[in-house]
Enzyme design. Structure first.
Site, PDB file in Angstrom:
ATOM      1  N   CYS A 115       0.819  -1.223   0.000  1.00 25.48           N
ATOM      2  CA  CYS A 115       0.000   0.000   0.000  1.00 25.48           C
ATOM      3  C   CYS A 115       0.849   1.268   0.000  1.00 25.48           C
ATOM      4  CB  CYS A 115      -0.932   0.009   1.207  1.00 25.48           C
ATOM      5  SG  CYS A 115      -2.023  -1.406   1.227  1.00 25.48           S
ATOM      6  N   HIS A 262      -3.658   7.089   1.334  1.00 24.41           N
ATOM      7  CA  HIS A 262      -3.884   5.791   0.694  1.00 24.41           C
ATOM      8  C   HIS A 262      -5.296   5.348   1.066  1.00 24.41           C
ATOM      9  CE1 HIS A 262      -4.082   1.602  -0.038  1.00 24.41           C
ATOM     10  NE2 HIS A 262      -3.932   1.265   1.235  1.00 24.41           N
ATOM     11  N   ASN A 292     -10.119  -0.634  -2.131  1.00 22.23           N
ATOM     12  CA  ASN A 292      -8.698  -0.397  -1.832  1.00 22.23           C
ATOM     13  C   ASN A 292      -7.875  -0.977  -2.984  1.00 22.23           C
ATOM     14  OD1 ASN A 292      -6.034  -0.786  -0.922  1.00 22.23           O
ATOM     15  ND2 ASN A 292      -6.674  -1.059   1.210  1.00 22.23           N
TER      16      ASN A 292
END
Ligand code: ACO
Length: 335
Positions: A115, A262, A292
């Site tokens: 991530c 993020h 995500n």
């Protein structure tokens, strides 16, 4: 010493929309549970049989970024490709993008920082520009998660969260030291490597060994996440790196024009927003529509914020990420 600045951005999302009610049909979950815990309403999944791949999505996003930058692909000196879902075990996806873009022999490097991958890649690109080694760098984040998720009730705590997509930016050097990337910071804490991970196949258990075992209960080839532990660490680390970015730039939270966290989970973004007393206009979220997308989430969100006119010349922007590793970091920049 040069500074580096973003001069072109692009994104690509597969067209196949998967809503929470689509997921209700294949696993024991609910729209209410997913929205309450994560904020996600829908995500994109590459349709089986489509030509999309991690690298091809990266190429599509890159072509848009290149066109907007006014830089020809052949002028790119370095490609950095952030992903946790590369096309192949080896080689990396960066070289595949290079070939598709027709760039003969520039270095093309994959960044495997999950991530935080895009923040790591952009910070790395910035260093190459600062030293004068390279002038124009293509930085890509792309993920093809959907093919590797456990889309049954067994995997629901993870599968509902992730989506596919790609974003890319072109950065170049500037002689002005008060614009572009002002500060970047990167961190890792390998102590928690397994709390958010995909363990097998790995070099301790090569694929033939797993296939020979043929154990239907072996979940090690699906992602694992200790959700609440990740949540607790994420809110602490996001806050630390944003605070440090503000200190380095000598900005107050009210100075931020756009924070792009993020897109891990809307609840994490909201926690951070509240902690710094930021308004909705100061924080960009699109996890509701895309889920995500790991290394792709920041460049997709950055591109959308720019396309919507929320980032302009002189805007004060912070990118912040936390993810598997654990890894985390931030970038402070003046547009
Ligand atoms: N649908 C319905 N029920 C579910 C689902 C689902 N998709 N997933 C889990 N549940 C159930 C569990 O089985 C459990 O049931 P039980 O109480 O009967 O045992 C119950 O919901 C609660 O499960 P928890 O795992 O405790 O759920 P939690 O409230 O912690 O929420 C979540 C899970 C959303 C993952 C949360 O831990 C979280 O937000 N974690 C942060 C991590 C994160 O966002 N990661 C994103 C990727 S990593 C990154 O980008 C950094």
């Amino acid at each position: 010493m040069y500074n580096s600045k973003i001069i072109g951005l692009g994104k690509y999302l597969p067209s196949n929309v998967v809503t929470n009610s689509d997921l209700e049909k294949i696993m024991d979950t609910s729209d209410v549970w997913i929205q309450e815990r994560t904020g996600i309403k829908e995500r994109r999944h590459i349709k089986k049989g489509s030509d999309d791949s991690t690298s091809s999505m990266g190429v599509k996003a890159s072509k848009i970024a290149l066109e907007r930058s006014g830089i020809d692909a052949k002028e790119i000196d370095l490609i950095l490709f952030a992903t946790l879902s590369p096309d192949y075990y080896f080689p990396g996806s960066g070289v595949l993008v290079q070939d598709e873009l027709g760039i003969p022999d520039c270095p093309a490097m994959d960044i495997r920082m999950q991530c935080s991958g895009f923040v790591y890649a952009l910070a790395t690109a910035d260093q190459f520009i600062k030293t004068g080694m390279y002038k124009n760098i293509l930085v890509i984040g792309s993920e093809y998660h959907s093919g590797g998720l456990d889309m049954t009730t067994r995997g629901r705590n993870i599968s509902v969260i992730f989506g596919d997509g790609a974003g890319a930016v072109v950065i170049t050097r500037t002689k002005k030291n008060d614009e572009g990337i002002l500060h970047s910071q990167l961190h890792s804490e390998g102590k928690y490597a397994k709390e958010l991970s995909l363990i097998g196949p790995n070099t301790g258990r090569w694929v033939p060994e797993i296939i020979n075992k043929n154990d239907p209960n072996d979940v090690s080839y699906f992602p694992y996440m200790n959700g609440q532990f990740v949540f607790k660490n994420a809110v602490i680390r996001f806050s630390e790196v944003i605070m440090k970015g503000l200190e380095k730039a000598k900005w107050k939270p009210s100075d931020i024009d756009m924070l792009i966290p993020h897109q891990a989970n809307l609840r994490i973004s909201q926690f951070v927003q509240k902690k710094f007393g930021l308004s909705d206009n100061q924080v960009y979220n699109n996890i509701q529509r895309y889920g995500n997308t790991t290394a792709a989430s920041i460049p997709i969100a950055l591109t959308e914020a720019w396309e919507e006119g929320k980032i302009n010349n002189g805007s004060k922007v912070i990118l912040a990420a936390f993810g598997s590793g654990f890894t985390w970091g931030s970038i402070t920049m003046k547009w």
